[in-house]
Design a protein around this motif. Sequence first.
Motif, short mmCIF file in Angstrom:
data_model
loop_
_atom_site.label_atom_id
_atom_site.label_comp_id
_atom_site.label_asym_id
_atom_site.label_seq_id
_atom_site.Cartn_x
_atom_site.Cartn_y
_atom_site.Cartn_z
N LYS A 30 23.31 44.80 26.76
CA LYS A 30 24.28 44.86 25.66
C LYS A 30 23.62 44.48 24.33
N TYR A 49 33.54 50.39 38.72
CA TYR A 49 34.37 49.80 37.66
C TYR A 49 35.66 49.28 38.28
N ARG A 213 40.76 43.08 25.08
CA ARG A 213 41.17 43.02 26.49
C ARG A 213 42.46 42.21 26.59
N ASN A 229 40.87 44.20 33.26
CA ASN A 229 39.69 43.60 32.62
C ASN A 229 40.01 42.29 31.92
N PRO A 235 30.21 45.09 34.02
CA PRO A 235 30.55 46.44 33.54
C PRO A 235 31.65 46.44 32.48
N SER A 236 32.69 45.59 32.67
CA SER A 236 33.82 45.67 31.73
C SER A 236 33.50 45.06 30.37
N ARG A 240 29.91 48.46 29.31
CA ARG A 240 30.70 49.51 28.65
C ARG A 240 30.39 49.58 27.15
N LEU A 243 26.97 51.06 26.65
CA LEU A 243 26.95 52.52 26.81
C LEU A 243 27.48 53.21 25.56
N SER A 244 28.52 52.60 24.95
CA SER A 244 29.11 53.22 23.74
C SER A 244 28.10 53.31 22.60
#
Length: 582
Positions: A30, A49, A213, A229, A235-236, A240, A243-244
């Motif tokens: 991240k 996920y 969240r 979440n 992952p959450s 994520r 990846l964005s």
Amino acid sequence: MKKNLPNIISSNKYDVCIVGSGAGGGMVAKVLAESGVKVVVLEAGPMWYSETHGDMFKWNYDSPRRGAAIPERHFGEFDACLGGWELEGEPYTHEAGTQWQWFRGRMLGGRTHHWGRISLRFGPDDFKGRSKDGAGDDWPISYEHVSPYYDKVEELIGMFGTEEGIYNEPGGKYLPPPKPRCYELLVKKAGRKLDIPVIPSRLSILTKPHNGRPACHYCGQCGRGCATNSNFSSPSVLLRPALSSGNLDIIPHAMVREVLTNGDGLATGVSYVDTQTLEEFQIKANVVVLAASACSSARIMLNSKSSQHPNGVGNSSDVVGRYLNDTVGTSVAGIVPILMGGKPRNEDGVGGMHVYIPWWLDNKKLDFRRGYHLEVWGGRGMPGYGFGGGIHRYNGVDYAMGNKREKGGGGYGQSLKDDYRNFYGATVGFSGRGEMIARYDNRCYIDEDTVDKYGIPVLKFDVNFSDEEHNMCKHIHETARELIHTMGGTAVTPMPTKESGYGIQTPGSIIHEVGTTRMGLDARTSVLNAHCQSHDVKNLFVADAGPFTSQAHKNTTLTIMALAWRTADYILDQSKKGAFQG
Ligand SMILES: Cc1cc2nc3c(=O)[nH]c(=O)nc-3n(C[C@H](O)[C@H](O)[C@H](O)COP(=O)(O)OP(=O)(O)OC[C@H]3O[C@@H](n4cnc5c(N)ncnc54)[C@H](O)[C@@H]3O)c2cc1C
Ligand code: SF4
């Protein structure tokens, strides 16, 4: 022994290759990807996920086995962890006469979907054990180095708790804690009588909406993965957003075999086996970060032998795999009559304790040097398979509302149902979690005679406890019994004997394995420097619990994430200075 398969060189070259997508790997991914670094994460398991793969909304009776464990879901059929103590085709072995249990997650996010979310900061004393009591070693860094990263992690992931002003249990950036449940109020009352602090727990679960969240809706099923979440998983919360950024590639089913190095001994990438096709690939990168969990990262390093690194990459000290230790653990359960046969009460809450007992004593008066904390459990959660731990265990115990019971617990038909209703919600338990002192001789190393189904040599474990840890367990049992007794209850766990190590659980079974690639100032006695960077290979880092110089009795994951963020910042800083130009 390597499998005789072709090596396929990936055409992509990344800035950073990260092995493992759990707490440590997710955090490094991240921080780096959001800073514009081109990152690839290699994960041995499949994509996973919580909102699509989890079973949070199922009832136990939705399963023919009532949610009981199956080999690949050790904590129950709906548990959110693919993996377990034993993985088909992936053995590990033991030195004769020793025991070690190794829980491995095999999925995107590793073990962070079902972990207990207990998130305790290490305190100032935890970084300087040797200075304090002469055992083990001091870390090369202090609380002041890690504290800003604890702040940042807590603000990012969202945690509840309170600042209590206890020197070695520093508080952090907390959301409000949930209220204690009925049985937890009884524990608090008993604690007051015995002068034992009982304070709000510290879990990475949202009691208020946080960073997009939603707040927890108190279903109490955190171990199944949270579909909303509202608790932390890699992952959450980490992968994520990474990846964005457009800078992260994730390759699932990629079992890393070894770190590749060049003629100068520097890392050039890794090789991995595709677990579905058994083809072998290589990934090239300027920097390699191992975050496969403490023992897996050590295994990769030990298996990465070359002429420059004949003892395994980064292992000129011969310390890789050594100083392996786990949290000391033992538990005591009791039945508290005032909770028996009661009307159903609202015991909604998070999937975990709302209060806990931090370490409160001065070890100078004790026969063990380090501390422990007590995790509290009980109450009226959704009964699982085997609820009550076998109701026959309550036979002949004179605790039923203060009366002599005419019959033992268990049996058949209506009377069995009556017993279950009577005892349901009346159990209160304490799990002691203490610090094991890190020792050179406790280690994992490569078993030259055994390979896994991918042809990769496996780990052999050689870990032993000492009297120090056994004495701690005796103290845990005595304290928990005193608490249960003060609540008016009776312990149903027999007092263990000295010969059994006072009920100490098998090493590894608390799933806080640390220390295999420890950090230190001296390259002859440690694997990594204070930035979790290999002393021997400047573009190789470790970002799991391997770098821990000592354990502390505090659960490991918050500190893994704080150190991983700090390591990522260092990689960014060094990259800007051109340190890793390929
Ligand atoms: C039931 C349970 C409860 C827990 N409760 C708590 C708690 O309350 N508090 C706490 O602090 N900790 C808790 N833990 C421990 C916590 O889960 C771990 O500390 C944490 O997940 C470790 O993070 P990690 O990134 O080092 O490893 P992991 O989360 O295990 O992730 C490592 C990843 O690397 C992958 N991998 C391994 N080898 C390779 C390879 N060769 N190639 C490619 N990928 C590989 C794995 O598949 C995995 O996905 C608990 C654990 C369990 C099982
Ligand atoms: S208790 Fe809260 S955080 Fe846990 S699974 Fe349920 S909603 Fe999610």
